[in-house]
Design an enzyme around this catalytic site. Structure first.
Site, PDB file in Angstrom:
ATOM      1  N   LYS A 167      10.365   6.162  -4.614  1.00 15.81           N
ATOM      2  CA  LYS A 167      10.587   5.312  -3.515  1.00 15.81           C
ATOM      3  C   LYS A 167      11.050   4.136  -3.818  1.00 15.81           C
ATOM      4  CE  LYS A 167       7.281   2.675  -1.431  1.00 15.81           C
ATOM      5  NZ  LYS A 167       5.913   2.493  -0.917  1.00 15.81           N
ATOM      6  N   HIS A 187       4.680   5.747   6.061  1.00 16.46           N
ATOM      7  CA  HIS A 187       4.830   5.766   7.742  1.00 16.46           C
ATOM      8  C   HIS A 187       6.170   6.868   7.915  1.00 16.46           C
ATOM      9  CE1 HIS A 187       2.545   2.402   8.450  1.00 16.46           C
ATOM     10  NE2 HIS A 187       3.354   1.571   7.649  1.00 16.46           N
TER      11      HIS A 187
END
Ligand code: SF4
Length: 320
Positions: A167, A187
């Site tokens: 990420k 999310h």
């Protein structure tokens, strides 16, 4: 030398556009996994982006931080709130003028600066270690050379740094260097799994690669922002706002959430009914008790008299 000031300028800015470097990636795949045999097919990534753009666009791009700032900030943001990591970063910037100074800084001083962000004992040596590793590998702290590397190589290079996962690598490459790298946060992971763009067991790293392949290079950043916005505002955890969702008609998860919602409403109604029933029972018991009490009082007083027990005794004696 990499200035801390750039970080501050770019910290919250994501509002202007910038050209991305071309990528050699193959043609995007628009296929999405079908998760149900019934109903319309789920949307593909292009359709999702189109619909979400209609809701949340525009998504202009601007370098958020320089890449080195992003690396340091990411370490600071682990296991703490954005607010605390921002404060810790600000204190670090107040104390050290450049990342070179920070790399040469005393671990204890770094630890004091970042104590507000938590886990300072782990994060301080980690920051110093990573910065020194970059200097060792590149001769300086300028990571802009990554922009010239093929995307996969640039990802690999970053992930070799301690504390930098898929990420973070995606964020650095996309937000700092303008490369078509997808960063999947919590999310985005939730939304793409609910939409069936990736399977429920797909790892974050795999999801990033898959999403990058599903859209054109210039669509990677808009897709990231669109999904994250949708995840924060509508497709929330644990209860998505499906009736308000622009994707609801073809979302394979919607029927399941609707059932859950119906069940919740039913349970809430049953609880309200049970409460009312219990209240009515208590009320009925109270009035019954009241009636019994007044009945027994009436029985203990002879009709037509109203005299005390002593008066009755005296009268009784006189009559006898
Ligand atoms: S319909 Fe519901 S579950 Fe599907 S994307 Fe929209 S909010 Fe999320």
């Amino acid at each position: 030398m990499v200035s801390f000031a750039l970080f501050e300028q770019c910290r919250h800015a994501m509002t202007t556009t910038k050209q991305r470097p071309a990528s050699t990636k193959k043609e995007p795949s628009t296929r999405a996994k079908r998760t149900s045999r019934k109903g319309p097919p789920p949307l593909n990534a292009q359709e999702v982006l189109g619909a979400l753009e209609g809701e949340y666009a525009p998504f202009p791009w601007e370098a958020r931080y320089d890449a080195t700032s992003e690396v340091v900030f990411t370490i600071l943001s682990q296991h703490t709130s954005d607010r605390n990591s921002e404060r810790a970063f600000a204190r670090l910037m107040e104390r050290f003028e450049t990342f070179e100074e920070l790399a040469a800084g005393d671990v204890q001083v770094i630890e004091e600066c970042i104590s507000i962000g938590g886990l300072a004992k782990i994060k301080a040596p980690r920051i110093k270690q990573v910065l020194n590793l970059i200097i060792e590998r590149c001769g300086n702290l300028d990571l802009s050379f990554l922009r010239e590397m093929p995307l996969d190589d640039a990802k690999k290079w970053l992930k070799e740094l301690p504390g930098v996962g898929p990420k973070t690598a995606g964020i650095i490459l996309c937000f700092s260097l303008g490369m078509p790298a997808m960063a999947v946060d919590t999310h985005i992971e939730r939304v793409v799994k609910r939409l069936g763009l990736v399977g429920p067991k797909t790892t974050v790293e795999k999801a990033q690669d898959m999403l990058e392949e599903m859209v054109e290079d210039h669509q990677v950043y808009p897709l990231h922002v669109a999904l994250i916005t949708h995840g924060r505002q509508v497709c929330k955890a644990p209860r998505p706002l499906c009736p308000r969702c622009v994707l609801e008609e073809r979302c394979p998860s919607r029927p399941g959430f609707e059932k859950q919602e119906a069940l919740r409403v039913k349970k809430r109604e049953a609880a309200v009914a049970a409460k009312k029933k219990a209240e009515a029972k208590v009320k009925a018991a109270a009035s019954k008790k009241k009636l019994q009490a007044s009945g027994s009082r009436a029985r203990s007083v002879p009709a037509g008299r109203g005299q005390t027990g002593q008066g009755q005794t005296e009268q009784g004696r006189e009559e006898s």
